[in-house]
Design an enzyme around this catalytic site. Structure first.
Site, short mmCIF file in Angstrom:
data_model
loop_
_atom_site.label_atom_id
_atom_site.label_comp_id
_atom_site.label_asym_id
_atom_site.label_seq_id
_atom_site.Cartn_x
_atom_site.Cartn_y
_atom_site.Cartn_z
N ARG A 87 -1.41 -10.84 3.29
CA ARG A 87 -2.62 -11.65 3.21
C ARG A 87 -3.45 -11.17 2.04
NH1 ARG A 87 -6.21 -7.86 4.83
NH2 ARG A 87 -5.53 -6.36 6.40
N GLU A 117 0.82 -1.19 0.00
CA GLU A 117 0.00 0.00 0.00
C GLU A 117 0.86 1.25 0.00
OE1 GLU A 117 -2.77 -0.21 3.21
OE2 GLU A 117 -3.73 -2.03 2.47
N ASN A 165 0.39 -5.64 3.53
CA ASN A 165 -0.50 -6.61 4.17
C ASN A 165 -0.16 -8.01 3.66
OD1 ASN A 165 -2.30 -5.02 5.86
ND2 ASN A 165 -3.00 -4.10 3.95
N GLU A 215 2.31 0.47 3.93
CA GLU A 215 2.45 -0.81 4.62
C GLU A 215 2.30 -1.95 3.62
OE1 GLU A 215 -0.81 -0.11 7.30
OE2 GLU A 215 -2.02 -1.66 6.35
#
Length: 868
Positions: free
Chosen positions: A410, A392, A408, A406
Site C-alpha cells: 500500500r 522495508e 507493505n 516486510e
C-alpha cells in the site's frame, strides 16, 4: 517558483474558497507548471446527515460532464481503462492527501481538476470533527460510526457504496481495509478497480509471515525469527506459491505462534540476548508489535498484541540491534514493470511508530542502496505486483549489511518524502497504473529517468537503468495528538485552531480544520510537515523553524515542542541514530523542555487571576441585567486569594487589581506587578520580572494544561492517592489483578484501548486494588478506574506549602501618575494621597494643574451620578 511548492500551491488555489488558512498545502508531487484558478470554488454539500449511525445515508453534488481529455490522455499513454469516479475508502490524512494529489495531477495534466470525481465515506464522528477530507470531496456518504470495523475497514460497506454510487475505482489508502485481499478480489470481480495490488498478491505480501517466507525463497537475507532460527534443520522456511497465489498452509503454520506457549518456545530458540519482537502479521503503523527481553514480559505482551490486532497470526523475531529502518518505494504496473523510486530513512521511531521520515537515506552507501532497490524490484516483479508499495529493510551501518523486514502492499503516510526528492506524484501514479498506463509512459517517471521527451513512449528497463542523481533532501515530521510527557499517550478532543504557514522550503497538511477535533476512533496523527533543502542539514533547520512557528490550540496535546528538541540533539544532527535511539531517550527522560518552576507557577497564577476577574465580572453584570442590584460580589473582582499547586507544592497568592490591566500578586509578603493584555485569539501577554510571556491554558479533568511561551505544561490536580484515575479517553480492556489483590507502585494494573492502541496504566501507590469499572466500559480522562487500600498511608507523598519568595526578578510596573489617579477613581485599590501628590510633581503651569483636577473630578462624577 520553486517546484517544491508549485504543484500544491496550484491545488490550494483551486480550492481557495474551501481551504482554511490552517491547512496550507505545498506540493505533493512537486510538478512544475503554473495556471490561473480565478473563480473556482469547492461545490457545497448542504447540511450533514443526522441519520442513525446504523444506517447509510448520502449527500452528494451533481458531477459535471466528463471531459474527453482524460480518455485522450489514458489512450495516448497506453492505458486501457478510464477511471472518472473514485470512492475514497479511508479518512483523515490519507483521504485528504489523496484528493488533493489527484486533483492537482488532473489539472496539471488535463486542465480540469474535476476530471476525476471523489466520493468520501464519513462517519458521524468525522462529520462532528469537521474532518477536512469530507469538505474536499465532491460528495460524501455517511456510514456507521464507532470502530473502523463498522466503516472504513468493513468490506461489505465499501463494496455496497461502490456499487450504489457507480464508481469506477476504490482508493483504499493506508490502514483500515487497504491490505484486505477480500476487498480487492470482491471489487475486481464486480468490475470496480481496486487501486492497489490484486488479492492473491496482497495476501502474500500484506501478511508479514508470508512476505518473510517469500523473501527467503527469493534469497533475501533475514534475521532469526519463528520461520528461520538459523540452524541447519530449522530454516529458513521457503515455499513456492500455490495456484491461488498463496503460501502453502503447512509452511505458513510452521512460522506462526498460535498461542503464548508456542511464542515462548520460539523465543527460547532465538534467545533473549538481543531482545525479542512479538509481531502481528496483519499489524502496522506501530500497532500489534511489542519488544520484550524475558519470558514474563513475553507472556503479558503476547496478549496485548492479540487484543490490538484481533484475529491476526502472530510471529516472533529477533531484534536487530544498531539497525536503521530503511524503505524502498516501489511501484509495479499491469505490464510486468517495477520501478524503485529511491527510498526513505525512518529510523526515528517511538515504540515502532515513526516520528521523522527522511530521504534519500544518506546513511546507506549508494551501491548498497542500489542493491536494496534491485532486490525490492525483483521481489515485486516476480509476483506481478501492481500499484505502490514499500519494501522495508533493517540496515546495520557498521557492517553495511541489510535484512528484509516486510513489504507493505500500500501507499504509506510518509510518501510525500519520496515525492519531494523524485518529483513523482504518488497517488496520481497509483491512479495512472490503475488505468493501465505503463510506468515508462508516465511523464514524471520519464523525467526522473532523464528522458527529454517526457511524453514519449519508449520503454525503460528499470532493472538496468538508473534514475538521475537526487539533488535535495526532505525531512518529515508527524504531528500527532499525543502527550510526550506521559509516554506519548494518545489524546482526543476538540481543536480550536491550527496556526501554520507554509514557506518556500517547508509545507504541511492537516486532516482537520478550525473548530474540528480528534475523536476516540481516529488515528492520533492529524498533520504532517515536510521540509526540503539542498542537503540534510538545511532541511533539518527548515523543519525546526517551521515547528517553532506552529500552534495548535484545543483540548488535545501535541508533540510539537518535543520534536524540536529531538531535531536539535547531537545524535540527530550527526545522523548517528538507530531504531532504538528515541525509545532510549524517552526511557531516560533525557530530552525534555525545561521551564523554571516558579515561572510556571506565576504564569498559572496570572492566568487564573485573569479568568477569575472575567468570570466574576460577568456574574455581576448578569445579576444587574436580571434586576438584582446587590453589590456584594464587586469587591471580590479586584481583591481575592487563589492557590496554585505544582510539583507537590502549594503556592498561596493574594491578588489585588491596581488597574484594569495591572495585577499585584503577593506571596509570603513579596509582591510582584504583572501587566496583562488579552490578544485577539484569547492568549495573554503578561509582563513581569522584566520579561513578557505568552500564556494560555484550559482546565481539564486531571488539572490545568498551561501553554507558556509555546511550551505545554500539565499542572495536575492533587487527587486522593487512593484513587487511580485514567489520563486517556477510550475503554477498559482488562484489569491485570484480581479484585482485592495487591498491586505495587509503578506496576500496570489495567489495560485500556485508546486511539486504536492497547496501553497499560500503572498504579501510583501500593495497596489492595478494588475495580471501579468492568471491561468494555467507555472512559474519559479523569474517570476513576480503581481504588486502593493503601499499603502504608504514612509513606504517601506529602504536599508542602511554599514559604519563601518566588525566584522571579523584582520589577515594578511603570504606571504614569495620571493613569494611577484614574485607576483609583475607577474603583481599583491604590494610595490616593500618594497618587495625588505624584501627579502634580513637576507641574508649574496652572492651566495644566487645572486640567488635571478637572479630569479627575469629571471622572469621579461620571461614576457617582449613576447612583444618584
Amino acid at each position: 517558483m520553486d517546484p517544491f511548492r508549485r504543484g500544491y500551491a496550484l491545488a490550494a488555489a483551486c480550492l481557495a474558497a474551501a481551504t482554511v488558512a490552517t491547512t496550507a498545502f505545498v506540493p505533493s508531487a512537486f510538478v512544475p507548471g503554473t495556471a490561473s484558478f480565478a473563480g473556482l470554488q469547492q461545490q457545497p454539500f448542504g447540511a450533514a446527515s443526522t441519520a442513525d449511525s446504523s444506517a447509510l445515508s448520502m449527500s452528494t453534488v451533481e458531477a459535471p460532464p466528463a471531459t474527453d481529455a482524460l480518455e485522450e490522455y489514458v489512450k495516448g499513454r497506453g492505458g486501457n481503462r478510464i477511471i472518472r469516479k473514485v470512492l475514497i475508502a479511508n479518512n483523515g490524512m490519507a483521504a485528504t492527501k489523496a484528493i488533493l494529489s489527484m486533483r492537482q495531477w488532473a489539472y496539471m495534466e488535463l486542465g480540469d481538476e474535476r476530471a476525476v470525481q471523489f466520493v468520501a465515506m464519513a462517519t458521524p464522528e468525522d462529520l462532528k470533527a469537521n474532518a477536512e477530507f469530507i469538505r474536499l470531496a465532491d460528495s460524501f456518504v455517511e456510514v456507521p460510526g464507532g470502530k473502523n470495523l463498522n466503516n472504513y475497514a468493513n468490506v461489505d460497506v465499501i463494496v455496497k457504496l461502490a456499487e450504489e454510487n457507480g464508481v469506477d475505482a476504490v482508493w483504499p489508502g493506508w490502514g483500515h481495509a487497504s491490505e484486505n485481499p477480500v476487498l480487492s478480489n470482491t471489487l475486481n470481480n464486480m468490475g470496480v478497480k481496486f487501486i492497489g495490488p490484486t488479492g492473491p498478491v496482497m495476501s502474500v505480501l500484506g501478511d508479514k509471515i508470508a512476505a518473510n517466507i517469500l523473501a527467503q525463497t527469493a534469497k533475501v537475507a533475514s534475521i532469526p525469527w519463528s520461520g528461520s532460527y538459523g540452524g541447519p534443520d530449522d530454516g529458513p522456511l521457503e515455499a513456492e506459491l500455490t495456484e491461488e497465489g498463496t503460501i502453502p498452509e503447512e509452511t505458513f503454520e510452521k512460522a506462526t505462534c498460535r498461542n503464548v506457549e508456542e511464542a515462548v518456545e520460539a523465543a527460547q530458540k532465538i534467545g533473549y540476548e538481543n531482545g525479542i519482537m512479538i509481531k502481528a502479521s496483519e499489524g502496522g503503523g506501530g500497532k500489534g508489535i511489542r519488544f520484550v527481553d524475558n519470558e514474563e514480559d513475553l507472556r503479558t505482551n503476547y496478549v496485548q498484541v492479540q487484543n490490538e490486532v484481533v484475529g491476526s497470526p502472530i510471529f516472533i523475531m529477533q531484534l536487530c540491534k544498531n539497525a536503521r529502518h530503511i524503505e524502498v518505494q516501489i511501484v509495479g504496473d499491469t505490464h510486468g514493470n517495477a520501478v524503485a523510486l529511491n527510498g526513505r530513512d525512518c529510523s526515528t521511531q517511538r515504540r515502532f511508530q515513526k516520528i521523522f521520515e527522511e530521504g534519500p537515506p544518506t546513511i546507506v552507501p549508494r551501491d548498497t542502496f542500489r542493491e536494496m532497490e534491485r532486490a525490492a524490484q525483483r521481489l515485486t516483479q516476480s509476483i506481478g505486483y501492481q500499484g505502490a508499495g514499500t519494501v522495508e529493510y533493517l540496515f546495520n551501518a557498521d557492517t553495511n549489511e541489510y535484512y528484509f523486514l516486510e513489504l507493505n502492499p500500500r501507499l504509506q503516510v510518509e510518501h510525500p518524502v519520496t515525492e519531494g526528492i523524485t518529483g513523482a506524484n504518488m497517488p496520481a501514479t497509483q491512479l495512472q497504473v490503475a488505468m493501465g498506463v505503463p510506468l515508462y509512459n508516465i511523464p514524471e517517471i520519464r523525467k526522473l529517468y532523464g528522458r527529454e521527451d517526457i511524453y514519449g513512449t519508449s520503454p525503460i528497463d528499470f532493472l538496468e537503468e538508473d534514475y538521475r542523481d537526487i539533488d535535495s533532501h526532505v525531512i518529515a515530521a508527524r504531528i500527532t495528538a499525543e502527550n510526550p510527557d506521559e509516554g506519548f499517550k494518545p489524546t482526543s478532543g476538540s481543536i480550536e485552531r491550527i496556526k501554520f504557514q507554509s514557506t518556500s522550503n517547508c509545507w504541511g497538511y492537516f486532516s482537520v480544520g478550525a473548530n474540528g477535533g480528534i475523536h476516540e476512533f481516529a488515528d492520533s496523527q492529524f498533520g504532517h510537515l515536510f521540509a526540503k533543502g539542498p542537503n540534510r542539514e538545511a532541511a533539518r533547520k527548515a523543519l525546526v523553524l517551521a515547528l517553532k512557528e506552529i500552534e495548535v490550540r484545543g483540548e488535545i496535546r501535541t508533540t510539537v515542542e518535543y520534536l524540536v528538541q529531538l531535531l536539535e540533539t547531537k545524535e540527530f544532527k550527526e545522523n548517528t541514530i538507530d531504531t532504538s535511539w528515541l525509545d532510549g531517550l524517552i526511557k531516560e527522560k533525557s530530552v525534555y523542555v525545561e521551564t523554571p518552576p516558579h515561572l510556571v507557577v506565576t504564569s498559572a497564577a496570572v492566568l487564573k487571576a485573569f479568568e477569575h476577574v472575567k468570570a466574576e465580572t460577568a456574574a455581576v453584570v448578569e445579576s444587574f441585567e436580571k434586576g438584582q442590584v446587590g453589590t456584594g460580589g464587586i469587591p471580590g473582582i479586584n481583591s481575592f486569594d487563589l492557590e496554585i499547586a505544582f510539583e507537590d507544592t502549594r503556592y498561596p497568592f493574594h491578588v489585588e487589581r491596581a488597574a484594569a490591566d495591572l495585577y499585584k500578586l503577593t506571596i509570603n509578603g513579596n509582591t510582584m506587578d504583572v501587566e496583562v493584555t488579552e490578544t485577539a485569539d484569547g492568549a495573554l501577554l503578561a509582563t513581569f520580572g522584566g520579561e513578557t510571556h505568552r500564556i494560555s491554558g484550559r482546565d481539564e479533568p486531571l488539572g490545568l494544561r498551561l501553554v507558556l511561551d509555546g511550551v505545554t505544561i500539565l499542572m495536575p490536580t492533587i487527587f486522593d492517592p487512593s484513587e487511580l484515575r485514567t489520563d486517556v479517553t477510550g475503554k477498559v480492556v482488562r484489569y491485570l489483578q484480581d479484585n482485592g489483590a495487591a498491586v505495587e507502585a509503578g506496576e500496570p494494573y489495567v489495560e485500556v484501548e485508546a486511539m486504536k492502541m492497547i496501553m497499560p496504566i500503572k498504579a501510583s501507590e501500593s495497596g489492595k486494588i478494588t475495580h471501579n469499572l468492568s471491561p468494555g466500559t467507555v472512559i474519559s480522562a479523569g474517570d476513576l478506574l480503581a481504588s486502593l487500600e493503601l499499603k502504608d498511608p504514612s509513606k504517601v507523598k506529602k504536599i508542602a506549602i511554599h514559604d519563601g519568595p518566588m525566584d522571579i526578578a523584582e520589577s515594578a510596573a511603570d504606571v504614569p501618575a495620571q493613569d494611577a489617579v484614574n485607576s483609583i477613581l475607577a474603583g481599583f485599590k491604590g494610595d490616593a494621597e500618594a497618587a495625588a501628590a505624584t501627579v502634580f510633581e513637576g507641574v508649574t503651569d496652572k492651566d495644566v494643574a487645572s486640567s488635571i483636577v478637572t479630569d479627575a473630578v469629571t471622572s469621579f462624577l461620571g461614576v457617582e451620578t449613576q447612583f444618584d
